[in-house]
Design a protein around this motif. Structure first.
Motif, PDB file in Angstrom:
ATOM      1  N   THR A 116     -46.844 -18.494  27.874  1.00  0.00           N
ATOM      2  CA  THR A 116     -46.710 -18.892  26.477  1.00  0.00           C
ATOM      3  C   THR A 116     -46.491 -17.669  25.599  1.00  0.00           C
ATOM      4  N   ASP A 117     -45.887 -17.893  24.424  1.00  0.00           N
ATOM      5  CA  ASP A 117     -45.778 -16.806  23.446  1.00  0.00           C
ATOM      6  C   ASP A 117     -46.768 -17.008  22.301  1.00  0.00           C
ATOM      7  N   THR A 118     -47.695 -17.953  22.481  1.00  0.00           N
ATOM      8  CA  THR A 118     -48.709 -18.233  21.466  1.00  0.00           C
ATOM      9  C   THR A 118     -50.051 -17.632  21.886  1.00  0.00           C
ATOM     10  N   ASP A 119     -50.458 -16.589  21.197  1.00  0.00           N
ATOM     11  CA  ASP A 119     -51.752 -15.945  21.426  1.00  0.00           C
ATOM     12  C   ASP A 119     -52.022 -15.656  22.904  1.00  0.00           C
ATOM     13  N   PRO A 120     -51.107 -14.945  23.606  1.00  0.00           N
ATOM     14  CA  PRO A 120     -51.334 -14.663  25.026  1.00  0.00           C
ATOM     15  C   PRO A 120     -52.382 -13.561  25.220  1.00  0.00           C
ATOM     16  N   ASP A 121     -53.039 -13.597  26.379  1.00  0.00           N
ATOM     17  CA  ASP A 121     -53.956 -12.522  26.744  1.00  0.00           C
ATOM     18  C   ASP A 121     -53.186 -11.276  27.185  1.00  0.00           C
ATOM     19  N   TYR A 122     -52.028 -11.508  27.782  1.00  0.00           N
ATOM     20  CA  TYR A 122     -51.228 -10.410  28.334  1.00  0.00           C
ATOM     21  C   TYR A 122     -49.756 -10.563  27.961  1.00  0.00           C
ATOM     22  N   VAL A 123     -49.099  -9.416  27.827  1.00  0.00           N
ATOM     23  CA  VAL A 123     -47.640  -9.360  27.879  1.00  0.00           C
ATOM     24  C   VAL A 123     -47.302  -8.737  29.230  1.00  0.00           C
ATOM     25  N   ILE A 143     -48.207  -7.366  21.538  1.00  0.00           N
ATOM     26  CA  ILE A 143     -49.039  -6.237  21.963  1.00  0.00           C
ATOM     27  C   ILE A 143     -49.713  -5.593  20.749  1.00  0.00           C
ATOM     28  N   SER A 144     -48.969  -5.456  19.668  1.00  0.00           N
ATOM     29  CA  SER A 144     -49.539  -4.901  18.431  1.00  0.00           C
ATOM     30  C   SER A 144     -50.659  -5.788  17.896  1.00  0.00           C
ATOM     31  N   ALA A 145     -50.561  -7.093  18.180  1.00  0.00           N
ATOM     32  CA  ALA A 145     -51.580  -8.045  17.716  1.00  0.00           C
ATOM     33  C   ALA A 145     -52.781  -8.133  18.671  1.00  0.00           C
ATOM     34  N   GLY A 146     -52.723  -7.403  19.806  1.00  0.00           N
ATOM     35  CA  GLY A 146     -53.885  -7.356  20.687  1.00  0.00           C
ATOM     36  C   GLY A 146     -53.682  -7.775  22.121  1.00  0.00           C
ATOM     37  N   ASN A 180     -47.408   2.231  20.674  1.00  0.00           N
ATOM     38  CA  ASN A 180     -48.382   3.268  21.034  1.00  0.00           C
ATOM     39  C   ASN A 180     -49.390   2.759  22.070  1.00  0.00           C
ATOM     40  N   ARG A 181     -48.963   1.806  22.913  1.00  0.00           N
ATOM     41  CA  ARG A 181     -49.803   1.263  23.992  1.00  0.00           C
ATOM     42  C   ARG A 181     -49.101   1.498  25.333  1.00  0.00           C
TER      43      ARG A 181
END
Length: 268
Positions: A116-123, A143-146, A180-181
């Motif tokens: 999903t692209d909705t609030d994923p735990d991982y990219v 990723i910028s969102a966490g 920066n991750r």
């Protein structure tokens, strides 16, 4: 060959890279089919490893058959499968935004992940023939969102008939610069992929060897995982390159045909 306590005669299980060791541009290399047959006939447990996350094991079996190599699906292990196993242990039933092809999406689905692209735990970034700027932008924002950043492998380029293509490592660098991750990279040279492979065939590092054509991925990862290492010169690394590295393989052969001669002759 270096003198050491363990020899190839002690090897009960084998891990081998695919491209540059068994095949080159969809053609089986000299001795590859015979080596697979030798392992099968002598009851050796083995896995063919690849950092390529594009294809499922079924697809890869078909491609290998077309090149003249009969490798069962269960003897193929990809960076996509290693990534799925890692994430399943880290976050069972998690959510992931994936940039990749069927090899990666299928492995994550089968590991119980929701894509999903909705609030994923991982990219999760893998190999694809066509990287979408839109998907890369979405990955950067997530990723910028966490979301935590995972890549299947570090390879910066991949081959094509027209020349090199940008691959996972190059696209990961773009995302890292924007966020920066740094990603956690699951595939070679991370020895975690080798440990997952060992577990899959119930092998022990003391009695397993790794065959590869690259000092910077196959050999260093095999060494760090505690395996005997076999370098063949049918792929990337050339004999003159070996001295530029601060470590050495346990064995060097011109190709798997020479390795097979050694195994059959008991010279090791």
């Amino acid at each position: 060959m270096a003198a050491h306590e363990r020899t190839l005669a002690d090897v009960e299980c084998w891990l081998t890279d695919m491209d540059g060791v068994l095949v080159h541009e969809n053609h089986a290399l000299d001795g590859a089919a015979e080596l697979i047959r030798h392992w099968t006939e002598t009851g050796k447990r083995f896995l063919v490893l690849t950092n390529n996350s594009i294809y499922t094991t079924r697809d890869l079996r078909f491609r290998l058959l077309a090149s003249g190599l009969d490798v069962p699906e269960e003897n193929i292990f990809t960076s996509a499968l290693a990534t799925a196993e890692f994430l399943k242990r880290q976050h069972p039933g998690g959510r992931a935004f994936v940039i990749g092809e069927a090899g990666l999406t299928t492995a994550l689905h089968e590991a119980g992940f929701i894509l999903t692209d909705t609030d994923p735990d991982y990219v999760v970034l893998g190999e694809t023939r066509t990287y979408s700027f839109e998907a890369i932008t979405k990955a950067i924002r997530l990723i910028s969102a966490g979301a935590r950043f995972i890549t299947t492998n570090p390879d910066a380029t991949g081959p094509s008939k027209e020349g090199d293509l940008p691959a996972t490592g190059a696209v990961a660098s773009l995302i890292t610069t924007a966020t920066n991750r740094d990603p956690y990279v699951v595939g070679k040279p991370n020895p975690m992929m080798f440990r997952s492979a060992l577990n899959r065939i119930d092998a022990h590092s003391e009695t397993t060897a790794m065959i590869g054509d690259r000092m910077d991925t196959d050999i260093v990862a095999g060494m760090e995982a505690g395996l005997q290492t076999v370098l063949v010169y049918t792929g990337i690394t050339r004999p003159e390159d070996v001295t530029t590295f601060p470590f050495r393989p346990d064995y060097e052969f011109s190709g798997v045909s020479e390795l097979l001669e050694s195994l059959r002759g008991g010279e090791a």
